[in-house]
Motif scaffolding. Structure first.
Motif, PDB file in Angstrom:
ATOM      1  N   SER A  13       0.351  -1.113   0.268  1.00  0.00           N
ATOM      2  CA  SER A  13      -0.274   0.120  -0.081  1.00  0.00           C
ATOM      3  C   SER A  13       1.032   0.548   0.590  1.00  0.00           C
ATOM      4  CB  SER A  13      -0.936  -0.220   0.585  1.00  0.00           C
ATOM      5  OG  SER A  13       0.049  -0.078   2.100  1.00  0.00           O
ATOM      6  N   GLY A  14       2.597   0.963  -0.684  1.00  0.00           N
ATOM      7  CA  GLY A  14       3.287   2.306   0.056  1.00  0.00           C
ATOM      8  C   GLY A  14       3.489   2.842   1.217  1.00  0.00           C
ATOM      9  N   VAL A  15       3.217   2.392   1.735  1.00  0.00           N
ATOM     10  CA  VAL A  15       4.027   2.404   3.787  1.00  0.00           C
ATOM     11  C   VAL A  15       5.730   2.514   3.228  1.00  0.00           C
ATOM     12  CG1 VAL A  15       4.142   2.423   5.940  1.00  0.00           C
ATOM     13  CG2 VAL A  15       1.455   2.198   4.779  1.00  0.00           C
ATOM     14  N   LEU A  16       6.006   3.298   4.617  1.00  0.00           N
ATOM     15  CA  LEU A  16       8.164   2.759   4.085  1.00  0.00           C
ATOM     16  C   LEU A  16       8.292   2.972   5.537  1.00  0.00           C
ATOM     17  CD1 LEU A  16       8.268   6.477   1.196  1.00  0.00           C
ATOM     18  CD2 LEU A  16       8.341   3.994   1.306  1.00  0.00           C
ATOM     19  N   TYR A  17       9.673   2.143   5.753  1.00  0.00           N
ATOM     20  CA  TYR A  17      10.404   1.788   6.378  1.00  0.00           C
ATOM     21  C   TYR A  17      11.418   1.798   6.311  1.00  0.00           C
ATOM     22  CZ  TYR A  17      12.367  -0.588  10.986  1.00  0.00           C
ATOM     23  OH  TYR A  17      13.233  -0.810  11.380  1.00  0.00           O
ATOM     24  N   THR A  18      12.599   2.810   7.546  1.00  0.00           N
ATOM     25  CA  THR A  18      13.830   3.198   7.169  1.00  0.00           C
ATOM     26  C   THR A  18      14.784   2.419   8.429  1.00  0.00           C
ATOM     27  OG1 THR A  18      12.947   4.829   5.027  1.00  0.00           O
ATOM     28  CG2 THR A  18      15.747   4.835   6.879  1.00  0.00           C
ATOM     29  N   LEU A  24      21.713  -7.362   5.820  1.00  0.00           N
ATOM     30  CA  LEU A  24      20.692  -7.405   5.355  1.00  0.00           C
ATOM     31  C   LEU A  24      19.781  -8.221   4.617  1.00  0.00           C
ATOM     32  CD1 LEU A  24      19.167  -5.098   3.380  1.00  0.00           C
ATOM     33  CD2 LEU A  24      20.586  -4.870   1.981  1.00  0.00           C
ATOM     34  N   GLU A  25      20.300  -9.726   3.922  1.00  0.00           N
ATOM     35  CA  GLU A  25      19.908 -10.996   3.791  1.00  0.00           C
ATOM     36  C   GLU A  25      18.704 -10.734   5.018  1.00  0.00           C
ATOM     37  OE1 GLU A  25      19.963 -15.021   1.858  1.00  0.00           O
ATOM     38  OE2 GLU A  25      21.779 -13.424   2.253  1.00  0.00           O
ATOM     39  N   ARG A  26      18.852 -11.345   6.293  1.00  0.00           N
ATOM     40  CA  ARG A  26      18.568 -12.032   7.599  1.00  0.00           C
ATOM     41  C   ARG A  26      17.799 -10.423   7.683  1.00  0.00           C
ATOM     42  NH1 ARG A  26      19.015  -8.818  11.810  1.00  0.00           N
ATOM     43  NH2 ARG A  26      20.905  -8.159  11.675  1.00  0.00           N
ATOM     44  N   ARG A  27      18.443  -9.232   7.997  1.00  0.00           N
ATOM     45  CA  ARG A  27      16.984  -7.942   7.655  1.00  0.00           C
ATOM     46  C   ARG A  27      15.878  -8.157   7.469  1.00  0.00           C
ATOM     47  NH1 ARG A  27      13.871  -6.678  11.357  1.00  0.00           N
ATOM     48  NH2 ARG A  27      13.699  -4.463  11.527  1.00  0.00           N
ATOM     49  N   VAL A  28      16.068  -8.108   5.983  1.00  0.00           N
ATOM     50  CA  VAL A  28      15.174  -7.861   5.114  1.00  0.00           C
ATOM     51  C   VAL A  28      14.108 -10.097   5.118  1.00  0.00           C
ATOM     52  CG1 VAL A  28      14.126  -9.164   2.397  1.00  0.00           C
ATOM     53  CG2 VAL A  28      16.046  -6.757   2.994  1.00  0.00           C
ATOM     54  N   GLN A  29      14.293 -10.472   5.611  1.00  0.00           N
ATOM     55  CA  GLN A  29      13.901 -12.026   5.683  1.00  0.00           C
ATOM     56  C   GLN A  29      13.031 -11.813   6.949  1.00  0.00           C
ATOM     57  OE1 GLN A  29      12.975 -14.348   3.963  1.00  0.00           O
ATOM     58  NE2 GLN A  29      14.558 -13.336   2.230  1.00  0.00           N
ATOM     59  N   GLU A  30      13.263 -11.017   7.716  1.00  0.00           N
ATOM     60  CA  GLU A  30      12.907 -10.646   9.343  1.00  0.00           C
ATOM     61  C   GLU A  30      11.923  -9.672   9.232  1.00  0.00           C
ATOM     62  OE1 GLU A  30      16.506 -11.083  12.395  1.00  0.00           O
ATOM     63  OE2 GLU A  30      15.456  -9.368  11.342  1.00  0.00           O
ATOM     64  N   HIS A  31      11.697  -8.581   8.288  1.00  0.00           N
ATOM     65  CA  HIS A  31      10.322  -8.217   7.433  1.00  0.00           C
ATOM     66  C   HIS A  31       9.742  -8.853   7.504  1.00  0.00           C
ATOM     67  CE1 HIS A  31      11.852  -3.558   8.054  1.00  0.00           C
ATOM     68  NE2 HIS A  31      12.780  -4.206   8.158  1.00  0.00           N
ATOM     69  N   LYS A  32      10.054  -9.910   6.198  1.00  0.00           N
ATOM     70  CA  LYS A  32       9.067 -10.612   5.100  1.00  0.00           C
ATOM     71  C   LYS A  32       8.378 -11.284   5.931  1.00  0.00           C
ATOM     72  CE  LYS A  32      11.794 -10.505   0.630  1.00  0.00           C
ATOM     73  NZ  LYS A  32      10.511 -10.122  -0.212  1.00  0.00           N
ATOM     74  N   SER A  33       8.704 -12.171   6.775  1.00  0.00           N
ATOM     75  CA  SER A  33       8.159 -13.043   7.593  1.00  0.00           C
ATOM     76  C   SER A  33       7.530 -12.182   8.701  1.00  0.00           C
ATOM     77  CB  SER A  33       8.979 -14.030   8.355  1.00  0.00           C
ATOM     78  OG  SER A  33      10.100 -13.488   9.304  1.00  0.00           O
ATOM     79  N   LYS A  42       3.558  -4.409  11.279  1.00  0.00           N
ATOM     80  CA  LYS A  42       2.246  -3.965  11.476  1.00  0.00           C
ATOM     81  C   LYS A  42       1.756  -3.744  10.478  1.00  0.00           C
ATOM     82  CE  LYS A  42      -0.853  -0.088  13.461  1.00  0.00           C
ATOM     83  NZ  LYS A  42      -0.941   1.103  14.691  1.00  0.00           N
ATOM     84  N   TYR A  43       2.695  -2.560   9.849  1.00  0.00           N
ATOM     85  CA  TYR A  43       2.216  -2.464   8.185  1.00  0.00           C
ATOM     86  C   TYR A  43       2.502  -3.303   7.046  1.00  0.00           C
ATOM     87  CZ  TYR A  43       1.141   1.774  10.728  1.00  0.00           C
ATOM     88  OH  TYR A  43       0.339   2.521  11.413  1.00  0.00           O
ATOM     89  N   LYS A  44       2.881  -4.588   7.519  1.00  0.00           N
ATOM     90  CA  LYS A  44       3.706  -5.246   6.463  1.00  0.00           C
ATOM     91  C   LYS A  44       4.475  -4.789   5.128  1.00  0.00           C
ATOM     92  CE  LYS A  44      -0.342  -8.455   7.434  1.00  0.00           C
ATOM     93  NZ  LYS A  44      -0.577  -7.970   8.229  1.00  0.00           N
ATOM     94  N   THR A  45       5.660  -3.813   5.767  1.00  0.00           N
ATOM     95  CA  THR A  45       6.580  -3.646   5.409  1.00  0.00           C
ATOM     96  C   THR A  45       8.023  -4.735   4.488  1.00  0.00           C
ATOM     97  OG1 THR A  45       8.116  -2.605   6.926  1.00  0.00           O
ATOM     98  CG2 THR A  45       6.363  -1.033   6.051  1.00  0.00           C
ATOM     99  N   THR A  46       7.685  -5.291   3.577  1.00  0.00           N
ATOM    100  CA  THR A  46       7.718  -6.294   3.146  1.00  0.00           C
ATOM    101  C   THR A  46       8.913  -6.647   2.173  1.00  0.00           C
ATOM    102  OG1 THR A  46       6.219  -7.211   1.907  1.00  0.00           O
ATOM    103  CG2 THR A  46       5.853  -7.662   4.158  1.00  0.00           C
ATOM    104  N   ARG A  47       9.214  -4.973   1.668  1.00  0.00           N
ATOM    105  CA  ARG A  47       9.288  -5.133  -0.482  1.00  0.00           C
ATOM    106  C   ARG A  47      11.011  -4.201  -0.015  1.00  0.00           C
ATOM    107  NH1 ARG A  47       6.581  -3.021  -4.303  1.00  0.00           N
ATOM    108  NH2 ARG A  47       5.331  -1.767  -2.809  1.00  0.00           N
ATOM    109  N   LEU A  48      11.503  -4.492  -0.081  1.00  0.00           N
ATOM    110  CA  LEU A  48      12.645  -4.283  -0.405  1.00  0.00           C
ATOM    111  C   LEU A  48      13.571  -3.120  -1.392  1.00  0.00           C
ATOM    112  CD1 LEU A  48      16.350  -3.089   1.360  1.00  0.00           C
ATOM    113  CD2 LEU A  48      16.683  -5.070  -0.312  1.00  0.00           C
ATOM    114  N   VAL A  49      13.095  -2.276  -1.299  1.00  0.00           N
ATOM    115  CA  VAL A  49      13.161  -1.206  -2.465  1.00  0.00           C
ATOM    116  C   VAL A  49      14.211   0.118  -2.467  1.00  0.00           C
ATOM    117  CG1 VAL A  49      10.260  -0.993  -2.274  1.00  0.00           C
ATOM    118  CG2 VAL A  49      11.545   0.472  -1.032  1.00  0.00           C
ATOM    119  N   TRP A  50      15.032  -0.207  -1.583  1.00  0.00           N
ATOM    120  CA  TRP A  50      16.271   1.063  -2.229  1.00  0.00           C
ATOM    121  C   TRP A  50      17.277   0.909  -1.080  1.00  0.00           C
ATOM    122  CZ3 TRP A  50      19.201   3.922   1.342  1.00  0.00           C
ATOM    123  CH2 TRP A  50      19.556   4.819   1.058  1.00  0.00           C
TER     124      TRP A  50
END
Length: 96
Positions: A13-18, A24-33, A42-50
């Motif tokens: 939906s476009g919510v951003l998390y910095t 990075l690989e571990r942290r992205v997987q934590e976001h995705k799971s 809460k906001y399901k920020t699951t796509r690494l965009v930058w």
């Protein structure tokens, strides 16, 4: 040599998390799971965009703080300069 990353995750939906991490690989997987309670879960920020890579932890922390202080349109411009289609870089980049 140590590597540190400042990164931006997005929800569908476009919510951003910095954030900032040394893995990075571990942290992205934590976001995705969604295993870490809080904003990202809460906001399901699951796509690494930058992301940006640093060798100095203090530079990564400063970059994170700077980006967090930006208005949304400036964050979007940063993302789109690297990733104009907002694809999930974790799926197309071997670093993530």
């Amino acid at each position: 040599m140590n590597q540190y990353y400042t990164y931006i995750m997005a929800s569908h939906s476009g919510v951003l998390y910095t954030g900032m991490t040394n893995d990075l690989e571990r942290r992205v997987q934590e976001h995705k799971s969604g295993v870490v309670p809080g904003f990202s879960q809460k906001y399901k920020t699951t796509r690494l965009v930058w992301f940006e890579t640093f060798t100095d932890v203090n530079e990564a922390i400063e970059a994170e703080k700077k980006i967090k202080g930006w208005v949304r349109r400036k964050k979007i411009a940063l993302i789109e300069a690297m990733n104009p289609t907002w694809r999930d870089l974790a799926e197309v980049n071997s670093e993530a």
